[in-house]
Write an enzyme that holds these catalytic residues in place. Sequence first.
Site, PDB file in Angstrom:
ATOM      1  N   ASP A  15       0.856  -1.179   0.000  1.00 37.25           N
ATOM      2  CA  ASP A  15       0.000   0.000   0.000  1.00 37.25           C
ATOM      3  C   ASP A  15       0.899   1.238   0.000  1.00 37.25           C
ATOM      4  O   ASP A  15       2.099   1.147   0.297  1.00 37.25           O
ATOM      5  CB  ASP A  15      -0.883  -0.031   1.254  1.00 37.25           C
ATOM      6  N   ASP A  17      -0.298   5.179   0.913  1.00 31.01           N
ATOM      7  CA  ASP A  17      -0.572   6.145   1.971  1.00 31.01           C
ATOM      8  C   ASP A  17      -0.649   5.474   3.336  1.00 31.01           C
ATOM      9  O   ASP A  17      -1.422   4.529   3.538  1.00 31.01           O
ATOM     10  CB  ASP A  17      -1.885   6.880   1.681  1.00 31.01           C
TER      11      ASP A  17
END
Length: 221
Positions: A15, A17
């Site tokens: 991922d 953020d």
Amino acid sequence: MESPMPLTARALLLDMDGTLVNSDAVVERYWRIWAAEQGLDPDAVLQVVHGRQAHATMAALLPDRPVERNLADNRWMLERETTDLDGVVPITGAPAFMAALDGLPHALVTSADDGLARARMGAAGLPLPAVLVTAERVGVSKPDPEGFLKGAAELGFAPGDCVVFEDSEVGIAAGRAAGMRVVGVGPRAAAHAPDAHVTDLAQVRIEALPGEDGLRLHLAD
């Protein structure tokens, strides 16, 4: 002190953020504006925005709101977040973590679109993986596993051979639904029972295994 049971994997799915990039300052600015315009409590809204595409969060918060309005607001938010990079910095340990992955199979799987992903990774000084699974490339946002499954397929590995790095509740759920092991990163992740948890990426050491045997993750306790 490192965990006595390191994880082995053929590939990592990352991922962005909250996992590689700290973009909380920007996210908070624009979600507070949006929440106030809708008459919602901004602090309550900020508890649920992480991990999903913006339009999916809007639909969860306002289930009777027309889809077209959510998509329009999603475009508004993306335009502003892509050009506002004030406060976007790497998660502690992310530069060394990404450098250690150079030449090893890994992909970025993010709810950001391609432009936002490139802008934030660039602002944080982090290299982009060769494989990017961004918002335009999936039909359903996390917690659906589509993005992680697509990332694994493009890297050429079975889901069970992959380890996900995630920070959010919906991201951890997506990794788990994909049949992958999940390393939670940061304070948000700790509450959602990932397979392993680290405070930040400085607590991860990557060891490349011989030949094509993949990699071993040593995680600090």
